[in-house]
Design a protein around this motif. Structure first.
Motif, PDB file in Angstrom:
ATOM      1  N   THR A   1       2.285 -20.679   7.247  1.00 53.44           N
ATOM      2  CA  THR A   1       3.674 -20.399   6.626  1.00 53.44           C
ATOM      3  C   THR A   1       4.452 -19.732   6.639  1.00 53.44           C
ATOM      4  O   THR A   1       4.819 -19.013   8.118  1.00 53.44           O
ATOM      5  N   GLU A   2       5.759 -20.319   6.172  1.00 52.23           N
ATOM      6  CA  GLU A   2       7.255 -19.511   6.553  1.00 52.23           C
ATOM      7  C   GLU A   2       7.410 -18.610   6.323  1.00 52.23           C
ATOM      8  O   GLU A   2       6.913 -17.588   5.419  1.00 52.23           O
ATOM      9  N   PRO A   3       7.801 -17.542   7.229  1.00 52.49           N
ATOM     10  CA  PRO A   3       7.871 -16.008   7.338  1.00 52.49           C
ATOM     11  C   PRO A   3       8.563 -15.659   5.637  1.00 52.49           C
ATOM     12  O   PRO A   3       9.073 -16.090   5.612  1.00 52.49           O
ATOM     13  N   PRO A   4       8.097 -14.795   5.327  1.00 58.70           N
ATOM     14  CA  PRO A   4       9.578 -13.918   4.323  1.00 58.70           C
ATOM     15  C   PRO A   4      10.733 -13.646   4.347  1.00 58.70           C
ATOM     16  O   PRO A   4      10.540 -13.461   5.736  1.00 58.70           O
ATOM     17  N   ALA A   5      11.583 -14.239   3.241  1.00 59.94           N
ATOM     18  CA  ALA A   5      12.844 -13.617   3.976  1.00 59.94           C
ATOM     19  C   ALA A   5      13.469 -12.654   2.622  1.00 59.94           C
ATOM     20  O   ALA A   5      14.752 -11.776   3.099  1.00 59.94           O
ATOM     21  N   ARG A   6      12.589 -11.956   2.447  1.00 62.81           N
ATOM     22  CA  ARG A   6      12.968 -11.167   1.233  1.00 62.81           C
ATOM     23  C   ARG A   6      11.041 -10.777   0.924  1.00 62.81           C
ATOM     24  O   ARG A   6      10.330 -11.471   1.140  1.00 62.81           O
ATOM     25  N   CYS A   7      11.204  -9.798  -0.144  1.00 61.09           N
ATOM     26  CA  CYS A   7      10.070  -8.919  -0.788  1.00 61.09           C
ATOM     27  C   CYS A   7      10.663  -8.860  -2.073  1.00 61.09           C
ATOM     28  O   CYS A   7      11.833  -7.772  -2.383  1.00 61.09           O
ATOM     29  N   VAL A   8       8.902  -8.362  -2.947  1.00 61.41           N
ATOM     30  CA  VAL A   8       9.351  -8.381  -4.326  1.00 61.41           C
ATOM     31  C   VAL A   8       8.137  -7.029  -4.239  1.00 61.41           C
ATOM     32  O   VAL A   8       7.520  -7.825  -4.665  1.00 61.41           O
ATOM     33  N   CYS A   9       8.397  -6.062  -4.532  1.00 60.79           N
ATOM     34  CA  CYS A   9       7.778  -4.879  -4.957  1.00 60.79           C
ATOM     35  C   CYS A   9       7.358  -4.399  -6.570  1.00 60.79           C
ATOM     36  O   CYS A   9       8.099  -4.160  -7.197  1.00 60.79           O
ATOM     37  N   TYR A  10       6.402  -4.789  -7.069  1.00 63.15           N
ATOM     38  CA  TYR A  10       5.828  -4.499  -8.503  1.00 63.15           C
ATOM     39  C   TYR A  10       4.655  -3.552  -8.690  1.00 63.15           C
ATOM     40  O   TYR A  10       3.991  -3.537  -7.825  1.00 63.15           O
ATOM     41  N   GLY A  11       4.944  -2.462  -9.680  1.00 61.10           N
ATOM     42  CA  GLY A  11       3.898  -1.473  -9.913  1.00 61.10           C
ATOM     43  C   GLY A  11       3.360  -0.406  -9.097  1.00 61.10           C
ATOM     44  O   GLY A  11       2.106   0.404  -9.097  1.00 61.10           O
ATOM     45  N   LEU A  12       4.525   0.488  -8.187  1.00 57.87           N
ATOM     46  CA  LEU A  12       4.654   0.671  -7.169  1.00 57.87           C
ATOM     47  C   LEU A  12       3.461   2.280  -7.851  1.00 57.87           C
ATOM     48  O   LEU A  12       3.099   3.273  -7.584  1.00 57.87           O
ATOM     49  N   GLY A  13       4.356   2.374  -8.645  1.00 54.69           N
ATOM     50  CA  GLY A  13       4.415   3.977  -9.100  1.00 54.69           C
ATOM     51  C   GLY A  13       4.344   5.116  -9.504  1.00 54.69           C
ATOM     52  O   GLY A  13       5.528   5.357  -8.658  1.00 54.69           O
ATOM     53  N   ARG A  14       4.509   6.911 -10.020  1.00 56.71           N
ATOM     54  CA  ARG A  14       5.984   7.593  -9.463  1.00 56.71           C
ATOM     55  C   ARG A  14       4.933   8.328  -8.043  1.00 56.71           C
ATOM     56  O   ARG A  14       4.271   8.915  -8.508  1.00 56.71           O
ATOM     57  N   PHE A  15       5.912   7.795  -7.369  1.00 53.26           N
ATOM     58  CA  PHE A  15       5.764   8.482  -6.092  1.00 53.26           C
ATOM     59  C   PHE A  15       5.852   9.393  -5.627  1.00 53.26           C
ATOM     60  O   PHE A  15       6.422  10.331  -4.780  1.00 53.26           O
ATOM     61  N   SER A  16       6.903  10.113  -6.492  1.00 56.05           N
ATOM     62  CA  SER A  16       7.371  11.346  -6.042  1.00 56.05           C
ATOM     63  C   SER A  16       6.716  12.626  -6.426  1.00 56.05           C
ATOM     64  O   SER A  16       6.457  13.282  -6.311  1.00 56.05           O
ATOM     65  N   CYS A  17       5.076  12.170  -7.626  1.00 57.93           N
ATOM     66  CA  CYS A  17       4.207  13.193  -7.499  1.00 57.93           C
ATOM     67  C   CYS A  17       3.024  12.643  -7.672  1.00 57.93           C
ATOM     68  O   CYS A  17       1.691  12.955  -7.760  1.00 57.93           O
ATOM     69  N   CYS A  18       3.078  11.076  -6.915  1.00 51.81           N
ATOM     70  CA  CYS A  18       1.361  10.199  -6.778  1.00 51.81           C
ATOM     71  C   CYS A  18       1.248  10.713  -5.381  1.00 51.81           C
ATOM     72  O   CYS A  18       2.054   9.473  -4.838  1.00 51.81           O
ATOM     73  N   PRO A  19      -0.097  11.305  -4.621  1.00 51.67           N
ATOM     74  CA  PRO A  19       0.171  10.754  -3.340  1.00 51.67           C
ATOM     75  C   PRO A  19       0.142   9.482  -2.802  1.00 51.67           C
ATOM     76  O   PRO A  19       0.393   8.508  -1.764  1.00 51.67           O
ATOM     77  N   ALA A  20      -1.395   8.981  -3.924  1.00 52.09           N
ATOM     78  CA  ALA A  20      -1.261   7.817  -3.115  1.00 52.09           C
ATOM     79  C   ALA A  20      -0.467   6.714  -3.519  1.00 52.09           C
ATOM     80  O   ALA A  20      -0.171   5.439  -2.635  1.00 52.09           O
TER      81      ALA A  20
END
Length: 268
Positions: A62-81
């Motif tokens: 598999t070709e090494p990724p040149a970019r990334c897309v992140c969905y659905g991370l959530g409220r990281f300021s108030c959620c430890p997970a």
């Protein structure tokens, strides 16, 4: 005191300055907690144990990724997970040599402060809710989608429904094998047909179980789609490319709002 153009409340400048200082302090606190989450992942051994799964697609042509897309991370300021998931993403980018500026993130729940924190980390905020329909446009792309709804994965597959595009993708998210095991086959084929059709063309390695992160990364796998396996699928698999629709959908649509966590939930 009267000012040109109307009345200016006394002390307005001080209030704005104080608010700006409070926002800066909050942003600093979020970054500090994010550094702590990173240290937790490293000291617990979870990142080291996960690195093999992360590197697995790279050993399978598999070709090494040149970019990334992140969905659905959530409220990281108030959620430890969510914060640990963001810290994992940043370690992932380092491991794969993807610059933060080549990583786009989106969650309709992000606050303005969280958006500013992501920008400070060098990540790019996608301007619109794509509902997972992000085309790779010929670039090898990593999709980081921990604990997203099934429709989001299905939409992503539909948007890139060709052997050439899928073979350039890596998805870190809910186990496709787990989805297959938990759903009746008729429901899977009816509502999430692109997941159902790609199963035989998928390689999957689960992230290791760790007692400290049972809720944070449970049921999470690295998925990739070797071109040879995709080309072995029946030609009819590629003929049906109708855009998915859902009567009941577990993702936030463009027209939907997003729940926010209250200030009281933000940790000190």
């Amino acid at each position: 005191m009267a000012a040109e153009g109307g009345w200016r409340p006394a002390g307005g400048g001080r209030r704005r300055r104080r608010r700006r200082e409070e926002e800066e302090a909050e942003g600093g606190a979020v970054l500090r907690r994010l550094r702590e989450a990173r240290n937790d992942l490293l000291s617990s051994g979870f990142w080291a144990a996960s690195a093999g799964a992360v590197r697995a697609p790279l050993g399978d042509t598999t070709e090494p990724p040149a970019r990334c897309v992140c969905y659905g991370l959530g409220r990281f300021s108030c959620c430890p997970a969510a914060r640990h998931q963001l810290a994992f993403l940043l370690l992932l980018l380092e491991e794969l040599g993807v610059p933060p500026s080549r990583c786009s993130v989106f969650d309709p729940a992000f606050s303005a402060q969280e958006a500013a924190t992501l920008a400070e980390l060098g990540l790019r905020l996608l301007p619109d809710n794509e509902e997972g329909k992000h085309g790779i446009e010929g670039s090898a792309t990593l999709f980081y989608m921990v604990h997203c709804g099934k429709a989001l994965y299905n939409n992503l597959l539909w948007r890139n429904w060709s052997a050439g595009a899928l073979s350039k993708m890596v998805i870190i998210g809910n186990s496709f094998k787990g989805i297959e095991e938990r759903l009746l086959s008729r429901i899977l084929e009816r509502d999430y047909s692109y997941i159902a059709k790609v199963l035989k063309g998928t390689e999957e390695v689960a992230l290791p179980a760790h007692p400290q992160y049972l809720d944070t990364f449970n049921d999470t796998s690295v998925h990739w789609f070797p071109l040879q396996k995709l080309e072995e699928l029946s030609p009819e698999v590629w003929d049906f490319v109708e855009e998915p629709t859902y009567e009941e959908c577990e993702i936030i649509r463009k027209e939907d709002g997003a729940d926010q966590c209250s200030p009281a939930a933000i940790e000190s």
